[in-house]
Design a protein around this motif. Sequence first.
Motif, mmCIF file in Angstrom:
data_model
loop_
_atom_site.group_PDB
_atom_site.id
_atom_site.type_symbol
_atom_site.label_atom_id
_atom_site.label_comp_id
_atom_site.label_asym_id
_atom_site.label_seq_id
_atom_site.Cartn_x
_atom_site.Cartn_y
_atom_site.Cartn_z
ATOM 1 N N GLU A 1 -10.191 7.726 -9.753
ATOM 2 C CA GLU A 1 -11.200 7.559 -8.707
ATOM 3 C C GLU A 1 -10.561 7.417 -7.325
ATOM 4 O OE1 GLU A 1 -12.679 5.544 -12.510
ATOM 5 O OE2 GLU A 1 -10.830 5.629 -11.324
ATOM 6 N N LYS A 2 -9.311 6.951 -7.310
ATOM 7 C CA LYS A 2 -8.567 6.832 -6.050
ATOM 8 C C LYS A 2 -7.594 7.996 -5.935
ATOM 9 C CE LYS A 2 -8.953 1.834 -5.503
ATOM 10 N NZ LYS A 2 -8.246 0.569 -5.180
ATOM 11 N N GLU A 3 -7.633 8.675 -4.814
ATOM 12 C CA GLU A 3 -6.850 9.892 -4.621
ATOM 13 C C GLU A 3 -5.366 9.683 -4.912
ATOM 14 O OE1 GLU A 3 -6.038 13.246 -1.124
ATOM 15 O OE2 GLU A 3 -7.499 11.626 -0.823
ATOM 16 N N ASP A 4 -4.829 8.530 -4.537
ATOM 17 C CA ASP A 4 -3.402 8.272 -4.735
ATOM 18 C C ASP A 4 -3.009 8.229 -6.207
ATOM 19 O OD1 ASP A 4 -2.709 8.162 -2.061
ATOM 20 O OD2 ASP A 4 -3.081 5.997 -1.902
ATOM 21 N N ASN B 1 0.807 -1.216 0.000
ATOM 22 C CA ASN B 1 0.000 0.000 0.000
ATOM 23 C C ASN B 1 0.844 1.272 0.000
ATOM 24 O OD1 ASN B 1 0.972 0.004 2.608
ATOM 25 N ND2 ASN B 1 -1.020 -0.445 3.562
#
Length: 373
Positions: A321-324, A274
Amino acid sequence: MKSLDDVVMRERVVFLRADFNVPLDENKKVADDTRIRATLPTIERILNSGAYLLIASHLGRPKGKAKPEFSLRPVCDHLSSLLGREVTFVGDCVGDERQKALERAKPGDCFLLENVRFHEGETKNDPEFARALADGVDVYVNDAFAVSHRAHASVHGIVKYVKECAAGYQLQKELEYYHKALVDPKRPVVFIVGGAKVSTKIGVLENLTDRCDKMLIGGAMANTFLKAMGKSVGASMVEDDFLEGARSFLDKAEKAGLEVILPVDGRGVETGGNVVKEIKLEEITPNFEIYDIGSGTVEAFKRAIADAATIIWNGPVGMFEKEDFAMGTFEVARIVADSRGLKVAGGGDTVSALRKSGTYDRFDYVSTGGGAF
């Protein structure tokens, strides 16, 4: 086809084929009303003319069955609030209920018909269903660009049974910008394409080979092109059965003099991890998964866009869609928004990305055509 302004509609029954195929949230409320809002000028023009307006659309893919989860009733409520006037919902797009609604109607009344795809005859372009849709209709108006290429009864079949047909304002605008961007564009033309799969967009890429000067490829589909060139993409998503197709396209592009610009780095994580890292392609490990373009690719795209007179964008260049993994798509959106060229974008995910990046209103035109764009 005539323009809406060429047609007399007062006290006539007008059948408007709209595109209200919009997402609904878990509470059955409209989650994104972009397509509905785009059709409002056409609806208001028809209603203000004193016509009896029947609006037809599809929602989802009910496959000829009357499935409640695909009902247009929630859309009716939302449309009524946008117009600031009553819109009556009719529980079937053909038949007695529709006829009785018209018999009670006054000039300027508006009705939203239930999902046309609740009938098998819609997607089969059945002549009898098309005739039923046209029953009592004086004027047919098409304002549904996203389905205008489909041979469906409410798009294609119905026009045989209605004497007067016209294009709505949204359809006219879509065609106008299609012409500006793809038929007679100002050059240089830069095409930005992203998304997951090469296989779903190869036809578009090949069609644009001689229509643009530079093609910038991002998203997971870029991995397939990179692997086809012998580059390492680690454990990233790749269409291995389309590597030869990707190589073939790159060869054709080179012969046509088209400059194809692919990522030189990426942002992602090790499989099962992660910790987000940005890494150059030549340093990618076997277990690294790419989910976004890196800053080096953003700079390469920026240089390519700098002198563009026309920019066409279809598909996000990362998993925004995912901030990262939103950096690449959002940065490219801002670069395009800051450019001086004509800026046209389309595709459902692209529209969402522009809204989230705050650049939607800075594009000259954003198509409502979804996959049709």
